[in-house]
Design an enzyme around this catalytic site. Structure first.
Site, mmCIF file in Angstrom:
data_model
loop_
_atom_site.group_PDB
_atom_site.id
_atom_site.type_symbol
_atom_site.label_atom_id
_atom_site.label_comp_id
_atom_site.label_asym_id
_atom_site.label_seq_id
_atom_site.Cartn_x
_atom_site.Cartn_y
_atom_site.Cartn_z
ATOM 1 N N TRP A 121 57.857 17.417 -1.400
ATOM 2 C CA TRP A 121 57.711 16.184 -1.946
ATOM 3 C C TRP A 121 59.015 15.254 -1.802
ATOM 4 O O TRP A 121 59.186 14.235 -1.471
ATOM 5 C CB TRP A 121 57.014 15.914 -3.246
ATOM 6 C CG TRP A 121 56.864 14.528 -3.593
ATOM 7 C CD1 TRP A 121 55.720 13.739 -3.791
ATOM 8 C CD2 TRP A 121 57.876 13.789 -4.427
ATOM 9 N NE1 TRP A 121 55.919 12.714 -4.236
ATOM 10 C CE2 TRP A 121 57.426 12.591 -4.704
ATOM 11 C CE3 TRP A 121 59.415 14.177 -5.031
ATOM 12 C CZ2 TRP A 121 58.004 11.613 -5.220
ATOM 13 C CZ3 TRP A 121 59.789 12.992 -5.602
ATOM 14 C CH2 TRP A 121 59.202 11.830 -5.663
ATOM 15 N N HIS A 122 60.067 16.109 -2.033
ATOM 16 C CA HIS A 122 61.354 15.452 -2.290
ATOM 17 C C HIS A 122 61.977 15.287 -0.756
ATOM 18 O O HIS A 122 62.629 14.322 -0.705
ATOM 19 C CB HIS A 122 62.340 16.265 -3.027
ATOM 20 C CG HIS A 122 62.221 16.200 -4.554
ATOM 21 N ND1 HIS A 122 61.496 17.030 -5.404
ATOM 22 C CD2 HIS A 122 62.965 15.458 -5.407
ATOM 23 C CE1 HIS A 122 61.390 16.523 -6.574
ATOM 24 N NE2 HIS A 122 62.399 15.694 -6.522
ATOM 25 N N GLY A 123 61.725 15.925 0.305
ATOM 26 C CA GLY A 123 62.208 15.593 1.380
ATOM 27 C C GLY A 123 61.725 16.621 2.564
ATOM 28 O O GLY A 123 61.361 17.914 2.160
ATOM 29 N N PHE A 181 63.022 9.467 -1.050
ATOM 30 C CA PHE A 181 62.079 10.230 -1.103
ATOM 31 C C PHE A 181 60.965 9.228 -1.184
ATOM 32 O O PHE A 181 59.399 9.845 -1.214
ATOM 33 C CB PHE A 181 61.993 11.018 -2.338
ATOM 34 C CG PHE A 181 63.301 11.812 -2.328
ATOM 35 C CD1 PHE A 181 63.758 12.275 -1.205
ATOM 36 C CD2 PHE A 181 63.861 11.782 -3.739
ATOM 37 C CE1 PHE A 181 64.919 13.139 -1.376
ATOM 38 C CE2 PHE A 181 65.253 12.784 -3.707
ATOM 39 C CZ PHE A 181 65.746 13.263 -2.480
#
Lengths: 319, 488
Positions: free
Chosen positions: B324-326, B488
């Site tokens: 999700w973050h990257g 993000f």
């Protein structure tokens, strides 16, 4: 209603805070206006009409570090001031030169130094903080506005916005400005002892990364060319001898610029509009690394040697 | 439009004043228009993608509620999830996936026929997608009625204070607030402005100043000594905390001024005694989202596995959290490391409790805090670099104090100036003083559970606010530093 009534406390706080902030702003700006050294100081001196030498030099870093004004002064027996500003293109310098042309009555010659990148297009304003103390001047404001309307407008008209654009160096210089003011308030606004020249004692180093990356092709910007042509015309109309000078840079720099001959002919064309044209790009200096800090800038040693060569020519011209 | 820009200041003042001047029935439309404007400031074309998912979710919500039978409801839910995850997957993960496919192809000696696309990630995509998904899931679960007012539903997804980087809200918490009649309230105004002030201070005075040192070192890691790399890694922990919590404070504050309560996103996470505790205090809105919609369903589904169900749930959750973050393996690795740590803490609870009883409380707490912070600092190296090899190089160099020149912090710049991480010495010490000062202030807030300026007299409190404003104006860094979590 109770909430609305309590708003008056907030309002009072905002007013007091405003007074405090304007006071700090005044203190910082006052100091900055009295700086007489560095690039900020040069701009102050010119806009306070404190500089009117026989020979005035304008340009970017190649001129700021390359023209040893005290040495030139000694060798030519004429007053010299180095008004060049690091990293600044002629579009941004135009207001400074224009102001100088308006007030300088004593001045006889103006050297417009052209480094290898002088005719390149540059976008945006470089280090606006140097111009902040004089942004109220219409000439400066319009010049900056042409380059970055949004930034110039905000810095001039929105309270405290300018502080979002300054570095800590600005505060340090403001402090120095206060010291200068306190020391010399009876004598007025003194010139700095190096006369605008910034000696660079460094030995040869590699060229800055960005310079070498950009160097492969340096297209001539028509607008910058036109600005220079207009400046030459204006200076001449004020009775000043204009010298277009291609500053010396090491031969390794020539190798990095693919279209150097094209740039050089552009500079020659500008030289034809001026009173004199001097090209030091092929001088004997340019083969010796000892005289340079990198491909495009003389060091202190080199600028001393260059001063002796230049002084000879200036003495001949300004007889 | 960045929260730390002059444009936002004007926008905020205008929108807030208009909000209270307009009659209640018109306020939602003002907020929606303002939010659209705020969103379109980044890349206006993307508003159509957002409107598409809003329309799908709005319709799906109504259909889920009115459908008879779980299977029919589930179909509408799946449709909504596909729309949301599809948009997210395309914009965020297409090139990542394609890059990995290219790698596989080249291993086999072929050229990948799938083209690389130059896609710019829509601002806040991961945040508002998760928020939209929580709506349809909650309607499906029967915890939330479907919203019939399209404008209010659109506002729930687009509300400008939380649009770009959260907090990721829940419909039960936000939707009723949009229907409420809001009155101007002085206390809300003061609390909101104070939060904004503190948030901006954290962002422009601490985070962005520290970023200058961190960026200098991370920009050319091989040029710097192990000591510098370690210091940069530690400073990055403060940078990312001040950056993201600063953003969250501004978001909470700007909503609070208008009378909206957003959920708290941070609770002094850097002082956590364990990684598990850290995730209860860091980006709380994401942690609770993942807990409710991913971790819990997995654990319930695999409850026969006993302890391993929890371990499995944790690993999957943190894997997804990393992703999700990257869209990069460094983020996935970061997530997996956190998953392993939390799983270890879960499985070793008993022996650690026994150890806590044996050791003096202060010693145990301090050791746990230091170890947790060390773990966070190390794992954030992967988060920051974007390259596995560079991350391992930094870890290897930064944690080898016996290496020659390890403590050599000074660096000679091209113009012969001696600098420490890009700063002149006095500036570097000023930055360090700022970071230590902030850490002390944050610790005091953590200990007293109250904003630090609440503990002093009113005069001092207002003087403190004035000092914050002065620091922001005269010492802030305002140049082009986007909030880290915007990516993000």
């Amino acid at each position: 209603m109770k909430s609305i009534k309590r708003l008056k406390y907030l309002l009072l706080f905002v007013i007091l805070l405003g007074v405090l902030l304007f006071s700090i702003d005044w203190i910082i700006s006052f100091g900055a206006r009295h700086v007489n050294v560095s690039d900020l100081g040069k701009i102050n001196l010119i806009f306070n009409h404190r500089v009117d030498p026989d020979i005035m030099i304008f340009g970017a870093s190649d001129a700021e570090w390359g023209f040893d004004a005290p040495e030139l002064q000694r060798l030519t027996h004429r007053t010299v001031y180095n008004g060049a500003i690091d990293g600044t293109h002629y579009r941004q310098l135009a207001c400074l030169i224009d102001e100088f042309a308006q007030y300088a009555t004593h001045n006889r010659a103006v050297i417009l130094s052209l480094g290898p990148f002088a005719l390149r297009a540059r976008m945006g304003v470089r280090e606006i903080e140097r111009y902040l103390p004089v942004i109220g001047n219409q000439n400066v404001y319009e010049s900056l506005y042409d380059m970055d309307a949004d930034l110039a407008f905000k810095c001039r008209y929105i309270p405290f916005y300018k502080y979002t654009e300054v570095s800590s160096n600005y505060y340090r210089q403001s402090f120095e400005g206060w010291k200068t003011y306190i020391k010399s308030r009876r004598q007025g606004f003194p010139l700095d002892t190096m006369l605008g020249y910034v000696p660079d004692p460094q030995a040869w180093q590699r060229a800055p990364k960005n310079a070498t990356n950009d160097a492969s092709n340096v297209p001539i910007d028509k607008f910058t060319y036109q600005v220079l042509a207009d400046l030459i015309r204006e200076l001449r109309s004020k009775g000043k001898k204009v010298i277009v000078l291609v500053s010396p840079f090491h031969q390794s720099g020539v190798a990095l610029i693919k279209n150097w001959e094209q740039i050089r002919s552009g500079m020659q064309a500008l030289g034809a509009m001026a009173d004199y044209y001097m090209d030091f790009s092929t001088s004997t200096l340019t083969t010796q690394k000892d005289y340079f800090r990198n491909s495009f800038h003389l060091n202190a040693n080199g600028s001393k040697v260059f001063a002796s060569i230049l002084a000879e020519q200036l003495n001949r011209i300004l007889k | 439009m960045l929260f730390n820009s002059f444009g936002f200041l004007v926008f905020f003042i205008v929108v807030t004043c208009l909000y209270f001047l307009l009659p209640n029935r018109a306020r939602w439309s003002l907020l929606l228009l303002a939010s659209c404007f705020f969103y379109m400031f980044f890349k206006w074309e993307y508003i159509f993608i957002l409107l598409f998912t809003i329309a799908v979710d709005y319709y799906a919500g109504i259909k889920i509620e009115s459908a008879e039978g779980v299977e029919r409801k589930r179909k509408w839910l799946i449709l909504s999830l596909i729309a949301n995850i599809g948009v997210l997957a395309f914009f965020k993960y297409y090139n990542f996936l394609n890059g990995n496919i290219s790698g596989l192809y080249s291993l086999l000696g072929y050229k990948n026929p799938i083209p690389y696309l130059h896609i710019i990630l829509p601002i806040g995509l991961s945040f508002h997608t998760f928020q939209a998904m929580s709506y349809t899931i909650e309607v499906f679960r029967g915890h939330q009625n479907a919203e019939r007012h399209f404008g209010i539903y659109a506002l729930y997804v687009m509300f400008y204070p939380q649009l770009a980087a959260g907090p990721i809200e829940r419909p039960q918490h936000m939707l009723p607030q949009f229907h409420e009649r809001k009155q101007f309230d002085y206390d809300n105004l003061i609390i909101g402005l104070r939060l904004m002030l503190w948030g901006i201070f954290k962002k422009v005075v601490i985070a962005d100043r520290v970023a200058m040192a961190v960026d200098t070192v991370y920009g050319d890691v091989h040029e710097y000594s192990g000591g510098c790399l370690l210091l940069a890694a530690i400073l990055y922990a403060f940078q990312i905390y001040c950056d993201f919590s600063g953003y969250s404070d501004i978001a909470l504050g700007s909503a609070r001024v208008m009378g909206f309560n957003l959920m708290r996103n941070f609770d002094h996470p850097l002082y956590s005694k364990s990684v598990t505790e850290f995730w209860r205090k860091w980006h709380i809105s994401l942690s609770t989202w993942l807990y409710d919609y991913l971790y819990l369903p997995i654990v319930i589904a695999k409850r026969d596995w006993n302890k391993f169900a929890v371990a499995f749930g944790l690993m999957v959750t943190f894997f997804i959290s990393g992703l999700w973050h990257g869209a990069a393996w460094t983020f996935v690795f970061w997530g997996v490391l956190h998953g392993l740590a939390v799983t270890y803490e879960f499985l070793s609870k008993k022996p650690r409790n026994r150890l806590a009883k044996v050791l003096p409380n202060w010693l145990y707490s301090a050791t746990c805090r230091i170890l947790t912070l060390a773990f966070l600092v190390i794992t954030w190296i992967f988060f920051r670099t974007g390259s596995m090899s560079q991350s391992f190089y930094i870890i290897k160099t930064a944690f080898n104090p016996l290496a020659k020149g390890y403590f050599h912090l000074m660096y000679r710049e091209l113009n012969d100036d001696l600098t420490i991480m890009g700063f002149a010495r006095w500036k570097f010490f000023a930055v360090m003083l700022g970071v230590v000062g902030f850490a002390v202030a944050d610790w005091l807030i953590y200990k007293k559970r109250q904003f630090i300026l609440f503990q002093v007299s009113q005069g001092l409190r207002w003087a403190g606010y004035a000092l914050l404003v002065i620091c922001i104006i005269f010492m802030g860094v305002f140049h082009s530093n986007q909030f880290i979590y915007f990516q993000f």
